[in-house]
Design a protein around this motif. Structure first.
Motif, PDB file in Angstrom:
ATOM      1  N   TYR A  83       0.841  -1.198   0.000  1.00  0.00           N
ATOM      2  CA  TYR A  83       0.000   0.000   0.000  1.00  0.00           C
ATOM      3  C   TYR A  83       0.879   1.252   0.000  1.00  0.00           C
ATOM      4  O   TYR A  83       1.993   1.252   0.518  1.00  0.00           O
ATOM      5  N   LYS A  84       0.395   2.302  -0.652  1.00  0.00           N
ATOM      6  CA  LYS A  84       1.052   3.614  -0.703  1.00  0.00           C
ATOM      7  C   LYS A  84       2.479   3.517  -1.215  1.00  0.00           C
ATOM      8  O   LYS A  84       3.370   4.224  -0.748  1.00  0.00           O
ATOM      9  N   GLN A  85       2.703   2.653  -2.183  1.00  0.00           N
ATOM     10  CA  GLN A  85       3.991   2.582  -2.852  1.00  0.00           C
ATOM     11  C   GLN A  85       3.864   3.304  -4.190  1.00  0.00           C
ATOM     12  O   GLN A  85       2.901   3.088  -4.916  1.00  0.00           O
ATOM     13  N   PHE A  86       4.829   4.178  -4.501  1.00  0.00           N
ATOM     14  CA  PHE A  86       4.724   4.978  -5.711  1.00  0.00           C
ATOM     15  C   PHE A  86       5.985   4.886  -6.552  1.00  0.00           C
ATOM     16  O   PHE A  86       7.080   4.647  -6.039  1.00  0.00           O
ATOM     17  N   SER A  87       5.812   5.146  -7.832  1.00  0.00           N
ATOM     18  CA  SER A  87       6.929   5.266  -8.754  1.00  0.00           C
ATOM     19  C   SER A  87       6.615   6.401  -9.710  1.00  0.00           C
ATOM     20  O   SER A  87       5.519   6.450 -10.284  1.00  0.00           O
ATOM     21  N   ILE A  88       7.564   7.315  -9.898  1.00  0.00           N
ATOM     22  CA  ILE A  88       7.341   8.422 -10.815  1.00  0.00           C
ATOM     23  C   ILE A  88       7.149   7.921 -12.240  1.00  0.00           C
ATOM     24  O   ILE A  88       6.556   8.590 -13.080  1.00  0.00           O
ATOM     25  N   SER A  89       7.608   6.702 -12.524  1.00  0.00           N
ATOM     26  CA  SER A  89       7.471   6.155 -13.874  1.00  0.00           C
ATOM     27  C   SER A  89       6.087   5.578 -14.140  1.00  0.00           C
ATOM     28  O   SER A  89       5.772   5.230 -15.280  1.00  0.00           O
ATOM     29  N   THR A  90       5.261   5.474 -13.102  1.00  0.00           N
ATOM     30  CA  THR A  90       3.948   4.844 -13.241  1.00  0.00           C
ATOM     31  C   THR A  90       2.846   5.891 -13.140  1.00  0.00           C
ATOM     32  O   THR A  90       2.784   6.618 -12.147  1.00  0.00           O
ATOM     33  N   PRO A  91       1.983   6.008 -14.148  1.00  0.00           N
ATOM     34  CA  PRO A  91       0.954   7.050 -14.144  1.00  0.00           C
ATOM     35  C   PRO A  91       0.049   6.963 -12.917  1.00  0.00           C
ATOM     36  O   PRO A  91      -0.207   5.882 -12.381  1.00  0.00           O
ATOM     37  N   PHE A  92      -0.434   8.125 -12.496  1.00  0.00           N
ATOM     38  CA  PHE A  92      -1.330   8.228 -11.345  1.00  0.00           C
ATOM     39  C   PHE A  92      -2.535   9.064 -11.742  1.00  0.00           C
ATOM     40  O   PHE A  92      -2.386  10.163 -12.291  1.00  0.00           O
ATOM     41  N   SER A  93      -3.724   8.527 -11.476  1.00  0.00           N
ATOM     42  CA  SER A  93      -4.939   9.255 -11.835  1.00  0.00           C
ATOM     43  C   SER A  93      -6.079   8.796 -10.943  1.00  0.00           C
ATOM     44  O   SER A  93      -5.973   7.782 -10.245  1.00  0.00           O
ATOM     45  N   GLY A  94      -7.152   9.551 -10.964  1.00  0.00           N
ATOM     46  CA  GLY A  94      -8.336   9.203 -10.200  1.00  0.00           C
ATOM     47  C   GLY A  94      -9.533   8.972 -11.098  1.00  0.00           C
ATOM     48  O   GLY A  94      -9.626   9.543 -12.192  1.00  0.00           O
ATOM     49  N   HIS A  95     -10.444   8.123 -10.636  1.00  0.00           N
ATOM     50  CA  HIS A  95     -11.698   7.910 -11.335  1.00  0.00           C
ATOM     51  C   HIS A  95     -12.816   8.681 -10.620  1.00  0.00           C
ATOM     52  O   HIS A  95     -12.656   9.125  -9.490  1.00  0.00           O
ATOM     53  N   LYS A  96     -13.913   8.844 -11.305  1.00  0.00           N
ATOM     54  CA  LYS A  96     -15.102   9.494 -10.736  1.00  0.00           C
ATOM     55  C   LYS A  96     -14.728  10.855 -10.137  1.00  0.00           C
ATOM     56  O   LYS A  96     -14.045  11.645 -10.776  1.00  0.00           O
TER      57      LYS A  96
END
Length: 500
Positions: free
Chosen positions: A451-464
């Motif tokens: 959980y809450k692991q991020f990578s700048i190379s991986t896109p991030f977006s929200g739905h709804k």
């Protein structure tokens, strides 16, 4: 004025903001940054005025159009981003100290945010150097290709829960794309953004390409969004504000990126490694003191393990250490502001009035050493359904609700029954189930056994209601650019029209 020795960096520029390459006293109201752990003033200065907004936008547009910036080759612009990233890494300890004083966060977290920001500038530099345009398949006598060009001036509006990381996620790709950036940092935590402005200047970023305008969102933020010369807005914050920005953008026919709120489900199946799940659930909701849009605030636990898991969760929560962000043993630091702490407390009180049971926490700590700070104990609630207000609205604090479920179908229905769709955590030993549920959940990011692991190379977006558009990844730069199509005639023949 300076309650913390590490923030003495501000003493040489006591009352200055960055406006189109000039450090000067802002024309707006006094801004006070207060240490959430004590309530003491860390730094006070005058924020931006509407005149400062005009100067920053006009100066930014001139700087973006200047051939000295506009005509730089990608690798030359990338070198600038690398220098900024290097300076951030070199001064990670200073950045961490300033941000802890400004936000209350633990030093471990603020240092990680600084290093994340450095990595963001470096990644965007690398992505810029390797970004390619497309020569599209011919459909006639012309060579056809695409090109991407900057908008000119981008307004970046960032939140107080992770200032320098959020700043970097907007500034780095926007500069890589060739834009100027006017940054409106959070009113409650503006100091690191001003420090970043100093470092960008030291790295050699041409004057005018970055302005930092602290001030009220309702005044400075609104002015930036509505400004006719601002070509794009990137906003991270609450959904209500995001909707307001979206309406203004629609009238301007202006693109926006909106990273908004969440009410993310964390799901524990009976075949999960419960030790791993327990650690993950604790981290997912109580790290950052719960002040995270992706916080796993709805904890769905299968009925077969519900009692055992909840008992263990409550006991582990009770052992979390609440204290100052400067204490290396602190697990849960103060909230960013006393007013915000009171809002969180009011939401818990409302939940209790609607039938919720407090299993642990539910009030400010009684330790006299913490009485002046904006602290709230990590809290777990039960006894309500997914329809309860506390399960619908984002708390943005260290508050989780545990909810039992019996079947996968029931779980997916409840998890998706919310206006938000930002993130989700799944804890299971069955990879087939993990994939099946991950695809069924309506969220932009799903973590499986983490959980809450991020990578700048991986896109991030929200739905709804959690957002619009995408940040990070290789396409993050192009989100700050307009696409243009080019047709080159290869035949040398006049247009076959109008000849008889």
């Amino acid at each position: 004025m300076f309650a913390h020795p590490e923030t003495s960096v501000f003493s040489s520029w006591t009352d200055e903001i960055l406006v189109a390459g000039e450090w000067r006293r802002g024309g707006g109201d006094l801004v006070e940054s207060r240490d959430p752990a004590t309530g003491e003033v860390v730094h006070a200065f005058h924020g931006a005025s509407l005149e400062d907004v005009e100067a920053a936008v006009s100066g930014g547009l001139a700087a973006a159009r200047d051939p000295a910036w506009r005509d730089l080759l990608p690798h030359q612009r990338a070198a600038m981003l690398h220098r900024i990233g290097d300076l951030i890494e070199e001064r990670a300890d200073l950045i961490s100290a300033v941000q802890t004083a400004d936000t209350g966060k633990t030093r471990k977290e603020t240092r990680a945010l600084a290093l994340s920001a450095a990595g963001t500038f470096r990644y965007m530099a690398a992505a810029l150097e390797t970004m390619e345009e497309a020569v599209t398949p011919q459909r006639g006598g012309s060579l056809t290709m695409t090109a991407h060009e900057p908008y000119g001036v981008v307004a970046a509006i960032t939140p107080w829960n992770s200032p320098i990381a959020s700043d970097a996620q907007k500034i780095a790709p926007a500069l890589a794309a060739g834009n100027a950036v006017v940054l409106k940092p959070p009113g409650w935590a503006p100091l690191v953004s001003l420090l970043l402005g100093r470092m960008a200047e030291e790295a050699g970023l041409p004057a005018g390409l970055l302005s930092v305008l602290p001030g009220s969102g309702s005044v400075i933020g609104n002015a930036l969004v509505a400004h006719p010369k601002v070509g794009k807005v990137s906003f991270t914050g609450g959904t209500t504000t995001g909707r307001t920005i979206g309406r203004v953008a629609a009238d301007k026919v202006m693109p926006v990126t909106l990273e908004l709120g969440g009410k993310s489900p964390t799901i524990v199946f009976p075949d999960a490694d419960l030790d791993q799940a327990l650690a993950g659930v604790l981290f997912g909701i109580f790290s950052s003191s719960g002040q995270s849009c992706i916080a796993g605030s709805r904890v769905f636990v299968h009925a077969d393990v519900y009692d055992d898991f909840v008992d263990r969760l409550v006991e582990a929560t009770r052992k979390l250490r609440v204290g100052r962000g400067t204490d290396p043993d602190t697990d849960v630091a103060p909230l960013v502001h006393h007013r915000h702490r009171d809002e969180v407390a009011a939401m818990v009180d409302q939940a209790v009035s609607e039938g919720a049971t407090v299993l642990v926490g539910g009030h400010a700590p009684e330790d006299r050493e913490l009485e002046d700070g904006a602290y709230y104990l990590p809290t777990i609630l039960s006894g309500v359904t997914n329809e309860a207000t506390i399960c619908r609205d984002e708390v943005f604090g260290p508050v989780a609700v545990v909810l039992p479920f019996s079947s996968e179908e029931e779980l997916v229905t409840q998890a998706n029954d919310n206006e938000f769709g930002l993130a989700c955590g799944i804890w299971t030993g069955d990879y087939r189930r993990a994939y099946r549920v991950a695809r069924a959940i309506d969220a932009g990011t799903v973590w499986i056994n983490t959980y809450k692991q991020f990578s700048i190379s991986t896109p991030f977006s929200g739905h709804k209601a959690s957002g619009l558009g995408t940040e990070k990844g290789r396409e993050g730069i192009k989100s700050y650019m307009r696409q243009k199509s080019l047709y080159w005639d290869l035949t040398g023949e006049p247009m076959p029209w109008g000849r008889h």
